[in-house]
Design a protein around this motif. Structure first.
Motif, PDB file in Angstrom:
ATOM      1  N   LEU A   1       0.904  -1.191   0.259  1.00  0.00           N
ATOM      2  CA  LEU A   1       0.087   0.052  -0.049  1.00  0.00           C
ATOM      3  C   LEU A   1       0.840   1.324  -0.115  1.00  0.00           C
ATOM      4  O   LEU A   1       0.664   2.128  -0.476  1.00  0.00           O
ATOM      5  CB  LEU A   1      -0.959   0.169   1.386  1.00  0.00           C
ATOM      6  CG  LEU A   1      -2.182  -0.875   1.038  1.00  0.00           C
ATOM      7  CD1 LEU A   1      -2.781  -0.900   2.555  1.00  0.00           C
ATOM      8  CD2 LEU A   1      -3.262  -0.126   0.313  1.00  0.00           C
ATOM      9  N   THR A   2       1.859   1.249   0.893  1.00  0.00           N
ATOM     10  CA  THR A   2       2.774   2.389   0.731  1.00  0.00           C
ATOM     11  C   THR A   2       3.626   2.737  -0.402  1.00  0.00           C
ATOM     12  O   THR A   2       3.515   3.885  -0.857  1.00  0.00           O
ATOM     13  CB  THR A   2       3.791   2.139   1.853  1.00  0.00           C
ATOM     14  OG1 THR A   2       3.049   1.876   3.170  1.00  0.00           O
ATOM     15  CG2 THR A   2       4.694   3.449   2.296  1.00  0.00           C
TER      16      THR A   2
ATOM     17  N   ALA B   1     -11.389   0.890  10.978  1.00  0.00           N
ATOM     18  CA  ALA B   1     -10.299   1.188  11.811  1.00  0.00           C
ATOM     19  C   ALA B   1     -10.746   0.836  13.155  1.00  0.00           C
ATOM     20  O   ALA B   1      -9.750   0.229  13.682  1.00  0.00           O
ATOM     21  CB  ALA B   1     -10.101   2.860  11.625  1.00  0.00           C
ATOM     22  N   TRP B   2     -11.957   0.951  13.502  1.00  0.00           N
ATOM     23  CA  TRP B   2     -12.458   0.565  14.898  1.00  0.00           C
ATOM     24  C   TRP B   2     -12.320  -1.060  14.920  1.00  0.00           C
ATOM     25  O   TRP B   2     -11.816  -1.369  15.975  1.00  0.00           O
ATOM     26  CB  TRP B   2     -13.986   0.763  14.957  1.00  0.00           C
ATOM     27  CG  TRP B   2     -14.533   0.258  16.161  1.00  0.00           C
ATOM     28  CD1 TRP B   2     -14.304   0.593  17.375  1.00  0.00           C
ATOM     29  CD2 TRP B   2     -15.730  -0.883  15.853  1.00  0.00           C
ATOM     30  NE1 TRP B   2     -14.980  -0.164  18.419  1.00  0.00           N
ATOM     31  CE2 TRP B   2     -15.994  -0.865  17.586  1.00  0.00           C
ATOM     32  CE3 TRP B   2     -16.225  -1.662  15.205  1.00  0.00           C
ATOM     33  CZ2 TRP B   2     -16.843  -2.063  17.841  1.00  0.00           C
ATOM     34  CZ3 TRP B   2     -17.318  -2.260  15.456  1.00  0.00           C
ATOM     35  CH2 TRP B   2     -17.626  -2.579  16.737  1.00  0.00           C
TER      36      TRP B   2
ATOM     37  N   TRP C   1      -6.635  10.506   1.120  1.00  0.00           N
ATOM     38  CA  TRP C   1      -5.605   9.366   1.416  1.00  0.00           C
ATOM     39  C   TRP C   1      -5.030   9.053   2.766  1.00  0.00           C
ATOM     40  O   TRP C   1      -4.710   8.147   3.412  1.00  0.00           O
ATOM     41  CB  TRP C   1      -4.706   9.098   0.210  1.00  0.00           C
ATOM     42  CG  TRP C   1      -3.774   7.942   0.626  1.00  0.00           C
ATOM     43  CD1 TRP C   1      -2.285   8.222   0.743  1.00  0.00           C
ATOM     44  CD2 TRP C   1      -3.940   6.530   0.403  1.00  0.00           C
ATOM     45  NE1 TRP C   1      -1.609   6.798   0.912  1.00  0.00           N
ATOM     46  CE2 TRP C   1      -2.647   6.135   0.582  1.00  0.00           C
ATOM     47  CE3 TRP C   1      -5.064   5.842   0.061  1.00  0.00           C
ATOM     48  CZ2 TRP C   1      -2.746   4.635   0.717  1.00  0.00           C
ATOM     49  CZ3 TRP C   1      -4.765   4.643   0.115  1.00  0.00           C
ATOM     50  CH2 TRP C   1      -3.619   3.875   0.422  1.00  0.00           C
ATOM     51  N   PHE C   2      -4.388  10.452   2.889  1.00  0.00           N
ATOM     52  CA  PHE C   2      -3.579  10.631   4.113  1.00  0.00           C
ATOM     53  C   PHE C   2      -4.176  10.789   5.506  1.00  0.00           C
ATOM     54  O   PHE C   2      -3.729  10.239   6.465  1.00  0.00           O
ATOM     55  CB  PHE C   2      -2.453  11.849   3.925  1.00  0.00           C
ATOM     56  CG  PHE C   2      -1.495  11.516   3.128  1.00  0.00           C
ATOM     57  CD1 PHE C   2      -0.437  10.501   3.411  1.00  0.00           C
ATOM     58  CD2 PHE C   2      -1.251  11.967   1.704  1.00  0.00           C
ATOM     59  CE1 PHE C   2       0.413  10.337   2.314  1.00  0.00           C
ATOM     60  CE2 PHE C   2      -0.663  11.738   0.823  1.00  0.00           C
ATOM     61  CZ  PHE C   2       0.599  10.829   1.099  1.00  0.00           C
ATOM     62  N   ILE C   3      -5.471  11.485   5.381  1.00  0.00           N
ATOM     63  CA  ILE C   3      -6.136  11.569   6.976  1.00  0.00           C
ATOM     64  C   ILE C   3      -6.997  10.553   7.209  1.00  0.00           C
ATOM     65  O   ILE C   3      -7.493  10.363   8.204  1.00  0.00           O
ATOM     66  CB  ILE C   3      -6.883  13.093   6.626  1.00  0.00           C
ATOM     67  CG1 ILE C   3      -7.981  13.118   5.613  1.00  0.00           C
ATOM     68  CG2 ILE C   3      -6.043  14.215   6.414  1.00  0.00           C
ATOM     69  CD1 ILE C   3      -9.061  13.971   5.883  1.00  0.00           C
TER      70      ILE C   3
ATOM     71  N   PHE D   1      -5.824   5.697   4.002  1.00  0.00           N
ATOM     72  CA  PHE D   1      -4.721   4.680   4.541  1.00  0.00           C
ATOM     73  C   PHE D   1      -4.442   4.394   5.962  1.00  0.00           C
ATOM     74  O   PHE D   1      -4.243   3.252   6.234  1.00  0.00           O
ATOM     75  CB  PHE D   1      -3.260   5.777   4.141  1.00  0.00           C
ATOM     76  CG  PHE D   1      -2.165   4.766   4.296  1.00  0.00           C
ATOM     77  CD1 PHE D   1      -1.998   3.547   3.791  1.00  0.00           C
ATOM     78  CD2 PHE D   1      -0.576   5.403   4.527  1.00  0.00           C
ATOM     79  CE1 PHE D   1      -0.719   2.754   4.127  1.00  0.00           C
ATOM     80  CE2 PHE D   1       0.359   4.840   4.791  1.00  0.00           C
ATOM     81  CZ  PHE D   1       0.641   3.301   4.417  1.00  0.00           C
ATOM     82  N   PRO D   2      -4.631   5.330   6.804  1.00  0.00           N
ATOM     83  CA  PRO D   2      -4.627   4.979   8.179  1.00  0.00           C
ATOM     84  C   PRO D   2      -5.561   3.713   8.606  1.00  0.00           C
ATOM     85  O   PRO D   2      -5.538   2.946   9.366  1.00  0.00           O
ATOM     86  CB  PRO D   2      -5.021   6.150   8.947  1.00  0.00           C
ATOM     87  CG  PRO D   2      -4.480   7.299   8.159  1.00  0.00           C
ATOM     88  CD  PRO D   2      -4.793   6.840   6.654  1.00  0.00           C
TER      89      PRO D   2
END
Length: 633
Positions: free
Chosen positions: A69-70, A189-190, A255-257, A260-261
């Motif tokens: 992914l990165t 995420a949860w 993507w960044f906020i 991706f996380p």
């Protein structure tokens, strides 16, 4: 007070517009890549499950997924390729058009690379909806086994609904989908955060050395597993193709906020959950949620997978429009669904093609596990092609040296080639499906391109130079055509030759208008052409003018509207006293055309599905005169 309120209002409006695009990009652009956690880790574990899954294998797999992914999504697409745009438009064909404009070298290679990349992407646009939706609906079996027999009809019904709403436009769809997709990423995420604590050693996966260890120690089985690992980045190519719908900044920020996380946390959570509960490897995504949350998560996942299909569908629409304007496909009906963003379009023919293809895949493969084996080849193939074209982009557009461009892209190309090789191992087990789809689309594009060239060459043999014709027609004689009032506009693709429809008009009707326009419509290699540069007008004689209208390959090719710009150039006409003459060709197969018989028939069939030129160029219906001719090809 009033003077200072203006900029403040503009800032507020700009912020609101950005937030709308940000939400829309989450709902459309990242819908596809956001559903990969449903099946990617599960499929990657499957080859190891027969003899037990070791601690190092889980760590290595999750490390490989996070770093894939990165490297591929973050570095290649979000940070690099979104900047490799053609005046705001992305995608394989947009990149090809830019290279055609900037370089004269390697054009045959780049041409075929562009067609291959486009064909693979359209194949991906068929497989992604089928795989994503079936993966989610199969979660219903965990809620109640009684629903096992209804997975296929439920999946098909959802596809009917999804493709039915496409005509409402990207903005309407993304406004509805955006909040749901945000909720989906937060839920992922949860779920990951719930289980990372099951085994904190999963955090070792953040060290890329573990990914390298896995590749070097897994052997042949590891190569097979790589095909499943690549499922984590499905949707990245759609991310690039959808650039014109939302713009670079909203896609990057999203993507960044959030995206991706959320993905990283979910994969880490699945890995820790399997380390603590090896029996959960059969379906780690759903099993890591509490029992009370299972049904809501299944329903949310089902909604998310329907949304996931949107990224490739809108990308396919953009790609089809570019293909039409660049001469790879016949003219198709294109509907603009936004008054402010011309990148938001709907292409009925492509929508129908994708819908039929998705239903065939759903009922042919029957479940997501079988279809997952067929997935990956189209995605990895398209990524390899894009990387190769990006090398030429760095050399021709950004003026990098071959050494610098190679240093940046060669490691990426090697990684993607390894993934492609891993997916090619699945050719016999369903992998032939995307290859067949891509090959079919390539043949269609190549046939249309080649057939159109042959047709132009054939019709050019009978062409009469325009200036020669004008001199002969303006000589006073008893056979001169009758002069009639008004303006006649003759559409042609060759501006210095006499249009066949003009010759037929004089031959059959024996009249010539007092004002005659030889009109050529050209498509530039840039997405948009400003109105100031759209019109070129040359007066050839008292009764004849030559006008060239230039559109970008993403512009709405509205000829009637563009002709209104001619008034500034001194050409005045009344639309109700103007007739637009359009030639209609009836193509007849010719064994000596230069095309094989099957390709000859295919070209004629493709010409038959093309939209009428008067509709395509938005000519006023009550002012169009069509004159037909038969042409052998």
């Amino acid at each position: 007070m009033t003077a200072s309120a203006g900029p403040a209002q503009q800032d507020t409006a700009g912020t609101k517009k950005f937030l709308v695009l940000l939400m829309g990009s989450i709902g459309v652009v990242y819908g596809d890549i956001g559903t990969s956690p449903l099946y990617a880790f599960r499929e990657a574990l499957r080859p190891f499950s027969h003899d037990g899954i070791s601690h190092n294998e889980v760590i290595g797999l999750i490390s490989l997924m996070v770093w894939t992914l990165t490297i591929i999504v973050t570095f290649k697409y979000v940070l690099f390729l979104l900047r490799a745009d053609n005046d705001g438009e992305g995608g394989t064909l947009s990149l090809l058009a830019l290279l055609m404009k900037k370089t004269g070298r390697y054009m045959p290679v780049l041409f075929f690379a562009g067609i291959i990349g486009a064909a693979l992407f359209i194949g991906d646009a068929m497989i992604t909806p089928a795989l994503s939706v079936m993966s989610a609906v199969e979660g219903l079996k965990l809620v109640t086994p009684a629903l096992s027999g209804y997975v296929l009809p439920i999946s098909a019904a959802m596809m009917v609904g999804l493709f039915a709403v496409q005509s409402r436009g990207t903005a309407a769809v993304s406004n509805f989908f955006g909040p749901i997709t945000v909720l989906w990423f937060l839920a992922m995420a949860w779920g990951g955060l719930l289980h990372i604590g099951d085994d904190y050693t999963i955090l070792e996966a953040l060290n890329p050395i573990n990914a390298v260890w896995f590749i070097t120690h897994a052997g042949f089985v590891g190569l097979i597993v790589l095909g499943a690992v690549f499922l984590t980045v499905t949707g990245a190519e759609a991310l690039y193709a959808d650039l014109g719908h939302f713009g670079r900044k909203p896609i990057q920020v999203a993507w960044f906020i959030l995206v991706f996380p959320s993905l990283a946390l979910n994969y880490l959570g699945q890995g820790a959950f399997v380390l603590a509960h090896p029996e959960a490897a059969e379906n780690p995504f759903y099993l890591m949620y509490p029992d009370w949350a299972l049904l809501p998560i299944v329903l949310l996942a089902t909604a998310a997978t329907i949304i996931a299909s949107q990224a490739v569908i809108t990308g396919a629409f953009s790609l089809a429009r570019q293909a039409v304007h660049l001469g790879f496909l016949p003219r198709l009906q294109i509907t603009f669904t936004s008054e402010t963003n011309t990148g938001q379009i709907y292409v009925p023919a492509v929508n129908t093609l994708l819908f039929v293809g998705v239903l065939v895949l759903i009922f042919t493969f029957g479940d997501s596990e079988s279809l997952a084996t067929a997935y990956g080849i189209s995605v990895t193939g398209a990524m390899v092609v894009t990387t190769l074209m990006a090398f030429q982009f760095l050399r021709s557009v950004w003026k990098w040296s071959a050494v610098a461009a190679g240093a940046v892209l060669l490691p990426l190309l090697l990684l993607e080639t390894v993934f492609l090789a891993a997916n090619l191992l699945k050719i016999h087990d369903g992998g032939w499906v995307p290859v067949l789809l891509a090959a079919t689309i390539m043949v269609i594009m190549w046939t249309w391109r080649k057939g159109s060239m042959i047709l132009r060459e054939k019709t050019a043999r009978n062409d009469i130079p325009l200036e020669t014709f004008i001199r002969s027609i303006e000589k006073k004689s008893d056979h001169a055509p009758v002069a009639v009032p008004g303006t006649a506009v003759f559409l042609t693709s060759v501006p210095d030759k006499t249009p066949a429809v003009l010759l037929h008009n004089i031959k059959h009707n024996h009249v010539l208008h007092e004002q005659n326009v030889i009109l050529t419509v050209r498509t530039a290699d840039t997405p948009y052409v400003p109105p100031a540069s759209r019109i070129e007008l040359v007066r050839i004689s008292d009764r004849f003018l030559r006008i060239q209208i230039t559109f970008g390959f993403m512009d709405d090719q509205n000829v009637s509207k563009a002709l209104g710009l001619c008034k500034k150039a001194g050409f005045k006409f009344e639309i109700m006293q103007t007739s637009f003459y359009v030639g209609r060709r009836n193509l007849i197969s010719d064994p000596n055309s230069g095309l094989p018989k099957w390709q000859d028939r295919l070209y004629i069939a493709l010409a038959g599905i093309g939209i009428d030129p008067s509709d395509y160029f938005r000519l006023p219906a009550n002012r169009v005169v069509e004159l037909g001719e038969q042409v052998t090809i």
